[in-house]
Design an enzyme around this catalytic site. Structure first.
Site, short mmCIF file in Angstrom:
data_model
loop_
_atom_site.label_atom_id
_atom_site.label_comp_id
_atom_site.label_asym_id
_atom_site.label_seq_id
_atom_site.Cartn_x
_atom_site.Cartn_y
_atom_site.Cartn_z
N ASP A 124 0.85 -1.19 0.00
CA ASP A 124 0.00 0.00 0.00
C ASP A 124 0.89 1.24 0.00
O ASP A 124 1.83 1.34 0.79
CB ASP A 124 -0.91 0.01 1.22
CG ASP A 124 -2.03 1.03 1.10
OD1 ASP A 124 -2.45 1.32 -0.04
OD2 ASP A 124 -2.49 1.53 2.13
N HIS A 131 -3.40 14.23 0.59
CA HIS A 131 -3.62 13.40 1.78
C HIS A 131 -2.42 13.48 2.72
O HIS A 131 -2.58 13.68 3.93
CB HIS A 131 -3.85 11.95 1.34
CG HIS A 131 -3.96 10.98 2.47
ND1 HIS A 131 -4.99 10.99 3.39
CD2 HIS A 131 -3.15 9.95 2.84
CE1 HIS A 131 -4.82 10.01 4.26
NE2 HIS A 131 -3.71 9.37 3.95
N GLU A 197 -10.21 4.33 3.80
CA GLU A 197 -9.29 4.95 2.86
C GLU A 197 -9.73 4.54 1.46
O GLU A 197 -9.67 3.36 1.10
CB GLU A 197 -7.83 4.52 3.11
CG GLU A 197 -7.26 5.11 4.39
CD GLU A 197 -5.76 4.91 4.53
OE1 GLU A 197 -5.16 5.61 5.36
OE2 GLU A 197 -5.20 4.06 3.80
N GLU A 199 -9.18 4.08 -2.25
CA GLU A 199 -7.95 3.86 -3.01
C GLU A 199 -8.24 3.15 -4.32
O GLU A 199 -9.31 2.56 -4.52
CB GLU A 199 -6.95 3.04 -2.20
CG GLU A 199 -6.65 3.58 -0.80
CD GLU A 199 -5.51 2.86 -0.11
OE1 GLU A 199 -4.76 2.14 -0.81
OE2 GLU A 199 -5.37 3.01 1.11
N ASP A 231 -9.00 0.54 2.25
CA ASP A 231 -8.00 0.06 3.21
C ASP A 231 -8.40 0.55 4.60
O ASP A 231 -7.98 1.60 5.07
CB ASP A 231 -6.61 0.58 2.83
CG ASP A 231 -5.51 -0.08 3.63
OD1 ASP A 231 -5.64 -1.29 3.91
OD2 ASP A 231 -4.53 0.59 3.98
N ARG A 235 -7.19 4.19 13.44
CA ARG A 235 -6.26 5.30 13.62
C ARG A 235 -5.66 5.35 15.02
O ARG A 235 -4.51 5.79 15.19
CB ARG A 235 -6.96 6.63 13.32
CG ARG A 235 -7.51 6.74 11.90
CD ARG A 235 -6.41 6.64 10.86
NE ARG A 235 -6.95 6.90 9.52
CZ ARG A 235 -6.26 6.77 8.40
NH1 ARG A 235 -5.00 6.35 8.44
NH2 ARG A 235 -6.80 7.04 7.23
N GLN A 238 -3.03 2.65 15.08
CA GLN A 238 -1.95 3.07 14.20
C GLN A 238 -1.08 4.15 14.83
O GLN A 238 0.16 4.10 14.74
CB GLN A 238 -2.55 3.59 12.88
CG GLN A 238 -1.54 4.04 11.86
CD GLN A 238 -2.21 4.62 10.62
OE1 GLN A 238 -3.42 4.72 10.53
NE2 GLN A 238 -1.40 4.98 9.64
N LYS A 251 -3.72 -1.64 10.44
CA LYS A 251 -4.03 -1.80 9.02
C LYS A 251 -4.32 -3.25 8.62
O LYS A 251 -5.03 -3.49 7.65
CB LYS A 251 -2.85 -1.30 8.17
CG LYS A 251 -2.58 0.18 8.26
CD LYS A 251 -3.53 0.96 7.38
CE LYS A 251 -3.07 2.40 7.21
NZ LYS A 251 -3.94 3.16 6.28
N THR A 255 -8.69 -5.42 4.40
CA THR A 255 -8.67 -4.52 3.26
C THR A 255 -9.68 -5.06 2.25
O THR A 255 -9.59 -6.22 1.85
CB THR A 255 -7.28 -4.44 2.60
OG1 THR A 255 -6.34 -3.95 3.55
CG2 THR A 255 -7.29 -3.54 1.39
N GLU A 360 -9.27 12.98 7.58
CA GLU A 360 -9.16 14.29 6.93
C GLU A 360 -10.49 15.03 6.92
O GLU A 360 -10.55 16.23 7.18
CB GLU A 360 -8.69 14.11 5.48
CG GLU A 360 -7.30 13.56 5.30
CD GLU A 360 -7.04 13.31 3.83
OE1 GLU A 360 -6.65 14.27 3.13
OE2 GLU A 360 -7.24 12.17 3.38
#
Length: 415
Positions: A124, A131, A197, A199, A231, A235, A238, A251, A255, A360
């Site tokens: 990834d 971002h 996420e 992607e 994904d 947080r 992480q 993570k 996915t 975000e």
């Protein structure tokens, strides 16, 4: 084709004859038999059955269409990919083949879609400047948002291929160590800051030998097609674990990928020049050759949370291209395997409504997202469903669809 034929597909269909994405499906009457399918309009073409019906199985590489996954076709290489795609296009458009092909069509509503290929390795990336800049401002306020290496190389990490799941698979809320800034010590429990996420994923077909890097110009010889990726990211897990080695449990729990793989060849009209770069890349990443085919893609994403559109990320804004990601991923001699998947990282644009992750959109929970039903979110609640879709320009003003990647959050079972 007759207007009543399932082979007559409206021009505005996201799965028109100019798209022809590949997947793997089963039907209720043959649940144990996985088959390669090609989406066309509201139907799925049983590719192996069609090849048998028109007498094409003896042609080089066409027997791969009878496999239960896409891996044999992926491994066959670009000449076979091109030949098979051209043949399927002819099967679906030649009136003389209608009687042979129509019985091989199954209504899309009647099929169950599966993970379309056996995933080998998963990488990834972190390829969106918007971002990366937003996260830098969130976590390093008052400092330069991008790390010194960011514009010199496509940053990425190796993920966990065994937890890649097909769209529609429930996502169990992960647990792990959590430590808020004010907490003296960490504790253990379910993630409180579960995120998405949006992607784009790239599916590798042709492998390489160990020690053989892939040049920018050769990327299309190895990448078969693309899929949508979510994904999922915890947080809080992480943030505590990622120093010094990067993402791990935050993570690796799941996915999600879409069940349809859009061939790279279908995206000819979607190719676009990437944004202008203000740092000169090293030679192995230098894609400024005006004569070369551009490696950016004009793909418009849409993210829905519980049915409400919360973001429309533009893939055309991505700083690093798939060719640069692949070149860097193999620059040290790392080999490719058939079924490798590498993803772009979160796709975000310059405006708030184009950000591809909740961290975000809510500025790390400080600015809750207001949904149309009056509810608010900072991160995902149990029961929330996220659906990501995308379209791209096709020939003659058409739009190509990628299907969807969807997942609903379920609580971790109590013991």
């Amino acid at each position: 084709m007759s207007a009543s034929s399932p082979l007559t597909v409206p021009d505005d269909s996201p799965f028109g004859v100019h798209n022809l994405p590949y997947g793997v499906f089963t039907t209720a009457d043959r649940p144990e038999q996985r088959r390669i399918g090609v989406a066309i309009g509201d139907h799925v073409l049983d590719a192996g059955a069609a090849a048998r019906s028109v007498g094409a199985l003896a042609e080089p590489g066409f027997a791969t269409l009878e496999a239960p996954s896409l891996n044999p076709l992926l491994a066959a290489g670009r000449p076979v990919w091109t030949a098979v795609r051209a043949a399927i296009t002819r099967w679906l458009t030649d009136e003389a083949l209608r009687a042979a092909v129509e019985p091989c069509l199954v209504p899309r509503a009647d099929v169950t879609l599966h993970l379309p290929f056996e995933v080998a390795d998963y990488v990834d990336f972190y390829a969106s400047e918007h971002h990366a800049t937003n996260l830098g401002r969130i976590f390093r306020p008052g400092s330069e948002p991008l790390t010194p290496n960011w514009k010199h190389l496509p940053i990425g990490y190796h993920g966990r291929s065994g937890t890649i799941v097909v769209s529609g698979t429930p996502i169990t809320r992960p647990s792990g160590q959590r430590k808020a800034p004010a907490d003296p010590v960490p504790d253990f429990g379910p993630s409180r800051r579960l995120d998405i996420e949006a992607e784009l994923g790239f599916v590798v077909g042709t492998p390489t030998e160990l020690g053989s890097p892939v040049a920018l110009a050769d990327a299309a010889e190895h990448v078969f097609g693309v899929c949508l990726v979510n994904d999922w990211s915890a947080r809080d897990l992480q943030a505590w674990e990622y120093v010094p080695l990067g993402p791990f449990l935050g993570k690796s729990f799941a996915t999600s990928v879409s069940p349809w793989i859009v061939p790279l060849d279908a995206l000819a009209q979607a190719r676009t020049t990437p944004p202008e770069r203000d740092v000169e890349p090293l030679p192995y990443l230098d894609d400024r050759d005006a004569a070369a085919e551009p490696s950016g893609f004009d793909i418009a994403f849409e993210v829905r949370l519980n049915g409400h559109v919360v973001s429309r990320p533009p893939f055309a804004a991505m700083y690093w291209t798939y060719a640069q990601m692949l070149a860097h991923m193999t620059a040290n001699g790392a080999s490719l395997r058939t079924g490798d998947l590498f993803a772009s990282g979160t796709i975000s644009g310059p405006e708030r409504e184009t950000r591809g992750a909740l961290i975000e959109l809510t500025w790390n929970g400080q600015e809750p997202l207001k949904l149309a039903d009056g509810s608010e979110r900072t991160f995902l609640d149990d029961g929330d469903e996220v659906v990501i879709t995308a379209t791209a320009p096709g020939p003659n003003g058409t739009r190509l669809g990628f299907g969807e990647v969807a997942g609903r959050i379920v609580p971790r079972p109590t013991t």
